[in-house]
Write an enzyme that holds these catalytic residues in place. Sequence first.
Site, PDB file in Angstrom:
ATOM      1  N   ARG A   1       5.132 -13.764   9.481  1.00 15.88           N
ATOM      2  CA  ARG A   1       5.723 -12.626   9.122  1.00 15.88           C
ATOM      3  C   ARG A   1       6.892 -12.772  10.272  1.00 15.88           C
ATOM      4  O   ARG A   1       7.094 -13.325  11.086  1.00 15.88           O
ATOM      5  CB  ARG A   1       4.978 -11.336   9.481  1.00 15.88           C
ATOM      6  CG  ARG A   1       4.726 -10.903  10.892  1.00 15.88           C
ATOM      7  CD  ARG A   1       4.477  -9.535  11.151  1.00 15.88           C
ATOM      8  NE  ARG A   1       4.033  -8.857   9.846  1.00 15.88           N
ATOM      9  CZ  ARG A   1       2.960  -7.940   9.800  1.00 15.88           C
ATOM     10  NH1 ARG A   1       2.686  -7.657  10.907  1.00 15.88           N
ATOM     11  NH2 ARG A   1       2.858  -7.348   8.649  1.00 15.88           N
TER      12      ARG A   1
ATOM     13  N   GLU B   1       0.984  -1.128  -0.131  1.00 14.49           N
ATOM     14  CA  GLU B   1      -0.066  -0.026  -0.018  1.00 14.49           C
ATOM     15  C   GLU B   1       0.882   1.246   0.024  1.00 14.49           C
ATOM     16  O   GLU B   1       1.852   1.586   0.813  1.00 14.49           O
ATOM     17  CB  GLU B   1      -0.696   0.015   1.090  1.00 14.49           C
ATOM     18  CG  GLU B   1      -1.840   1.229   1.326  1.00 14.49           C
ATOM     19  CD  GLU B   1      -2.597   1.305   2.558  1.00 14.49           C
ATOM     20  OE1 GLU B   1      -2.257   0.786   3.628  1.00 14.49           O
ATOM     21  OE2 GLU B   1      -3.696   2.284   2.697  1.00 14.49           O
TER      22      GLU B   1
ATOM     23  N   LYS C   1       4.617   0.423  10.780  1.00 17.51           N
ATOM     24  CA  LYS C   1       4.673   1.832   9.987  1.00 17.51           C
ATOM     25  C   LYS C   1       4.323   2.907  11.014  1.00 17.51           C
ATOM     26  O   LYS C   1       4.922   4.133  10.928  1.00 17.51           O
ATOM     27  CB  LYS C   1       3.789   1.863   8.697  1.00 17.51           C
ATOM     28  CG  LYS C   1       4.056   1.337   7.605  1.00 17.51           C
ATOM     29  CD  LYS C   1       3.051   1.210   6.224  1.00 17.51           C
ATOM     30  CE  LYS C   1       3.474   0.500   5.319  1.00 17.51           C
ATOM     31  NZ  LYS C   1       2.381   0.623   4.291  1.00 17.51           N
TER      32      LYS C   1
END
Length: 555
Positions: A259, A34, A269
């Site tokens: 992950r 994104e 983020k």
Amino acid sequence: MEEERALNFIEQEIVEDIKNERYPKHIHTRFPPEPNGFLHIGHATAICFNFGIAKKFNGKTNLRFDDTNPTTEKTDYVDAIQEDIKWLGFEWDGEPLFASDYFDELYNYAIKLIKAGLAYVDDSTSEEIAEQKGVPTEPGKESPYRNRPIEENLDLFTRMKAGEFPDGSKVLRAKVDMTSPNMHMRDPLIYRIKKEHHHRTGDEWCIYPMYDFAHGQSDSIENITHSLCSLEFKHHRPLYNWFIEKLEIFPSRQIEFARRNLTYMITSKRKLLKLVEGNYVDGWDDPRMSTISGLRRKGYPAEAIRNFCEEVGMAKRDNVIEIELLESHVRDVLNREANRIMVVEDPIPLTIANYPEDQVEIMIAQNNPEDESAGVREIPFSKYLYIDREDFMVDPPKKYFRLAPGKTVRLKNGYIIEYLSHNEEDGEVKSIECKYFDNSKSGEDNSGIKAKGTLHWVSKEQAVKVQLNNYEHLFSDPTPLAHEEKEFIDLVNPNSLTINAEALSEPSISSAKPGDYYQIFRKAYYAVDTKSTGSPVILNKTVALKGAWKDKSKK
RNA sequence: UGACCCAUGGUGUAAUUGGCAACACUACGGUUUUUGGUAUCGUCAUUCUAGGUUCGAGUCCUAGUGGGUCAACCA
């Protein structure tokens, strides 16, 4: 030379799919960032994984920006992300793609669903919808708008698109199953009204698809065979497959993996943003950041990151990988490729008493003992030198191999010297005097003298000042997010950056360009900072050499 | 007191799918060395627990324990 590595669980699934001819054409993966932030080490593992698997099976990988939320997404990020992927050494198939390119198709999919009686316009508020969905432990309740006639839904949805309704007043929901134990199946929202400017489609749209109605459909449109994502999307998979079935589109297969987490690093983020905004670091590409641009500026080679991702493997369990594993790959590549250079960090003058006053000898030094083709360079040697404070002790402990009263050491690429005397002021060593053996010159030594230690040095007259940015881990704790009683921001290491502007280098550093990397002999690997303009040269510490000796006399 | 996922050394992954628990990192100890680097050798495991199936179980079955994920008009 390539070593056969055991297949991980996803690769095994792909082998099965190939064997069963589930996907007759090639394997096609995708990397779907994104564009709302910078890529970090977590993305790097996903990139290596997606591109790596496609390569392994002779397939292709798309780069697709998942840009369905105009509120947070920006073109700046689109450019930075592409740069990072290229730098990592990967090439996507064709042009970069965008979910926003499919807005028309996605809209038509929604119409199809409505016509099939599988989607409805809901006037409930977000609070009401949350109320209807309920909690995972008990079934949800149906919305009062759930059974609107198809015609009415069609009319309302068309008018939503036409901009007739304000933000938040209506949504389009898929009609799945409000009693499902899987929250994502309880009539998920698939379109919302957002009268906002989109970075690519401008003001063309005021309704935007949600992740679940964009990501999987984009996969299908692009004929992605294997859509690899992290474990938290596991619960989305039934919905992913539901849309494929109801829409009758290309059956991409979603497989989830765990992950990867690293000690001393964070990959959120939001939290990374907090470090930047709070000025804990010097921007997104600060060498202490876990961003790809930060690691690059710190001097981590792309190859080391790729090797690390390859070696670390892939599984489904929670993990925290020790940063030392990444660092060992960094050293491995740099040991092979970095030219050596001598830099004195904390200079003490050293005079060679029996060396001619005005003589300057040009010494020949190997640039890289691991790589003959790296060639040699010239280093001036003279009567007046500097050595590192660390390399001299008045009263050394037992296994000290460096310079001390009564000791003999080799000056790298120079001569063997022997201690004569030194000056102290207030307990601090101010200068040292030695004598040299003129038949012990590097490369033509027939002195027969054995020197246990080898020191680096610079010649006083020709030495060049450089700035050393010495970095440590950004956090003083290996898992800064694992403490309930402490905020990660309070665990920022106060010594994460120490600037040394007094270091002296041999003159060859003057030709260094931003991005070049060196091994400062006996110390650490350094990369020339992107903002280094030449004088002084600014060097960022990449990673220290392993260094085993510790002064056990100190506490 | 929901559903789903996971469990192998200090760390991350392997184990020819039921046959001597392997590789790498870390740590520690040698050897080599004009980098206390590199290279090289060695040391470090009752495979979460308890049962069961089997000549044989890290792998299969049952129960338990521990950890994770899911309830944004984010992705």
